[in-house]
Design a protein around this motif. Sequence first.
Motif, PDB file in Angstrom:
ATOM      1  N   PHE A 190      56.314  44.432  22.694  1.00  0.00           N
ATOM      2  CA  PHE A 190      55.021  44.382  22.393  1.00  0.00           C
ATOM      3  C   PHE A 190      54.052  44.438  21.102  1.00  0.00           C
ATOM      4  O   PHE A 190      52.862  43.759  21.819  1.00  0.00           O
ATOM      5  CB  PHE A 190      54.935  46.130  22.172  1.00  0.00           C
ATOM      6  CG  PHE A 190      53.853  46.348  22.509  1.00  0.00           C
ATOM      7  CD1 PHE A 190      52.815  46.135  23.621  1.00  0.00           C
ATOM      8  CD2 PHE A 190      53.435  47.383  21.493  1.00  0.00           C
ATOM      9  CE1 PHE A 190      51.599  47.367  23.604  1.00  0.00           C
ATOM     10  CE2 PHE A 190      52.121  48.039  21.205  1.00  0.00           C
ATOM     11  CZ  PHE A 190      51.344  47.789  22.088  1.00  0.00           C
ATOM     12  N   PHE A 191      54.698  44.293  20.234  1.00  0.00           N
ATOM     13  CA  PHE A 191      53.749  43.398  19.016  1.00  0.00           C
ATOM     14  C   PHE A 191      53.496  42.039  18.496  1.00  0.00           C
ATOM     15  O   PHE A 191      52.330  41.594  18.184  1.00  0.00           O
ATOM     16  CB  PHE A 191      53.906  44.280  17.403  1.00  0.00           C
ATOM     17  CG  PHE A 191      54.143  45.779  17.464  1.00  0.00           C
ATOM     18  CD1 PHE A 191      53.150  46.536  17.717  1.00  0.00           C
ATOM     19  CD2 PHE A 191      55.738  46.063  17.396  1.00  0.00           C
ATOM     20  CE1 PHE A 191      53.288  47.755  17.330  1.00  0.00           C
ATOM     21  CE2 PHE A 191      55.231  47.744  17.126  1.00  0.00           C
ATOM     22  CZ  PHE A 191      54.495  48.286  16.767  1.00  0.00           C
ATOM     23  N   THR A 192      54.434  41.428  19.754  1.00  0.00           N
ATOM     24  CA  THR A 192      53.520  40.000  19.055  1.00  0.00           C
ATOM     25  C   THR A 192      53.421  39.954  20.385  1.00  0.00           C
ATOM     26  O   THR A 192      52.184  38.938  20.026  1.00  0.00           O
ATOM     27  CB  THR A 192      55.516  38.993  19.587  1.00  0.00           C
ATOM     28  OG1 THR A 192      56.227  39.505  18.741  1.00  0.00           O
ATOM     29  CG2 THR A 192      55.054  38.163  19.887  1.00  0.00           C
ATOM     30  N   LEU A 193      52.742  40.312  21.684  1.00  0.00           N
ATOM     31  CA  LEU A 193      52.177  40.320  22.264  1.00  0.00           C
ATOM     32  C   LEU A 193      50.421  40.791  21.668  1.00  0.00           C
ATOM     33  O   LEU A 193      49.703  40.211  22.031  1.00  0.00           O
ATOM     34  CB  LEU A 193      52.660  41.070  23.801  1.00  0.00           C
ATOM     35  CG  LEU A 193      51.484  41.226  24.630  1.00  0.00           C
ATOM     36  CD1 LEU A 193      50.533  39.919  25.487  1.00  0.00           C
ATOM     37  CD2 LEU A 193      51.783  42.280  25.857  1.00  0.00           C
ATOM     38  N   ARG A 194      50.570  41.796  20.901  1.00  0.00           N
ATOM     39  CA  ARG A 194      49.214  41.781  20.244  1.00  0.00           C
ATOM     40  C   ARG A 194      48.528  41.772  19.628  1.00  0.00           C
ATOM     41  O   ARG A 194      47.832  41.422  19.719  1.00  0.00           O
ATOM     42  CB  ARG A 194      49.944  44.006  20.025  1.00  0.00           C
ATOM     43  CG  ARG A 194      48.622  44.207  19.443  1.00  0.00           C
ATOM     44  CD  ARG A 194      49.316  46.097  18.771  1.00  0.00           C
ATOM     45  NE  ARG A 194      48.171  46.690  18.278  1.00  0.00           N
ATOM     46  CZ  ARG A 194      48.011  47.841  17.533  1.00  0.00           C
ATOM     47  NH1 ARG A 194      49.172  47.947  17.464  1.00  0.00           N
ATOM     48  NH2 ARG A 194      46.870  47.723  16.504  1.00  0.00           N
ATOM     49  N   VAL A 195      49.285  40.938  18.556  1.00  0.00           N
ATOM     50  CA  VAL A 195      48.740  39.901  17.495  1.00  0.00           C
ATOM     51  C   VAL A 195      48.530  38.607  18.215  1.00  0.00           C
ATOM     52  O   VAL A 195      47.535  37.909  17.811  1.00  0.00           O
ATOM     53  CB  VAL A 195      50.321  39.705  16.494  1.00  0.00           C
ATOM     54  CG1 VAL A 195      49.547  38.234  15.860  1.00  0.00           C
ATOM     55  CG2 VAL A 195      50.328  40.680  15.483  1.00  0.00           C
ATOM     56  N   GLU A 196      48.811  38.305  19.252  1.00  0.00           N
ATOM     57  CA  GLU A 196      49.084  36.628  19.956  1.00  0.00           C
ATOM     58  C   GLU A 196      47.386  37.330  21.047  1.00  0.00           C
ATOM     59  O   GLU A 196      46.389  36.058  20.351  1.00  0.00           O
ATOM     60  CB  GLU A 196      49.391  36.236  21.006  1.00  0.00           C
ATOM     61  CG  GLU A 196      50.847  36.001  20.734  1.00  0.00           C
ATOM     62  CD  GLU A 196      52.123  35.499  21.618  1.00  0.00           C
ATOM     63  OE1 GLU A 196      51.488  36.121  22.963  1.00  0.00           O
ATOM     64  OE2 GLU A 196      53.059  35.163  20.828  1.00  0.00           O
ATOM     65  N   TRP A 197      47.671  38.693  21.611  1.00  0.00           N
ATOM     66  CA  TRP A 197      45.845  38.972  22.183  1.00  0.00           C
ATOM     67  C   TRP A 197      44.850  39.233  20.868  1.00  0.00           C
ATOM     68  O   TRP A 197      43.753  38.219  21.802  1.00  0.00           O
ATOM     69  CB  TRP A 197      46.340  40.251  22.797  1.00  0.00           C
ATOM     70  CG  TRP A 197      44.596  40.403  23.315  1.00  0.00           C
ATOM     71  CD1 TRP A 197      44.693  41.527  23.448  1.00  0.00           C
ATOM     72  CD2 TRP A 197      44.167  39.741  24.445  1.00  0.00           C
ATOM     73  NE1 TRP A 197      43.532  41.681  24.139  1.00  0.00           N
ATOM     74  CE2 TRP A 197      42.838  41.182  25.149  1.00  0.00           C
ATOM     75  CE3 TRP A 197      44.493  39.047  25.110  1.00  0.00           C
ATOM     76  CZ2 TRP A 197      42.000  40.683  25.794  1.00  0.00           C
ATOM     77  CZ3 TRP A 197      42.917  38.717  26.029  1.00  0.00           C
ATOM     78  CH2 TRP A 197      42.387  39.156  26.920  1.00  0.00           C
TER      79      TRP A 197
END
Length: 112
Positions: free
Chosen positions: A17-24
């Motif tokens: 989730f946090f990886t996705l959040r950083v990429e977004w």
Amino acid sequence: MSKDELGDYLELVKHEFFTLRVEWRLYRSLFGTNAETVELLNKASGPTANTLERVLFERTLLGLRRLTDSYHGKKRNKSVSVNGFVHKVPSEDPNRLLKKSGWKDVFPSAVV
């Protein structure tokens, strides 16, 4: 399943989730909030900016798909997703959490 195993699985889901959040956030900071930034990127190299925008957006979509993917795979290589909690949390009725969460209506294919 022990609390430690469940905690480890939660950490894996949080990491996804946090990886996705950083990429977004990276996508939004480069292409979603400031027209001047987009103009500067296009001026520096239009094709590169276009490719970067497409790759970041597609990675975000794939990340969302991974997080909501069904819990499947080989014994050692199960996908890490929110739906995996249905299989990880001990319960007499594995659909109980899904029904209670309301996700059944959003992801009908996730029902065990």
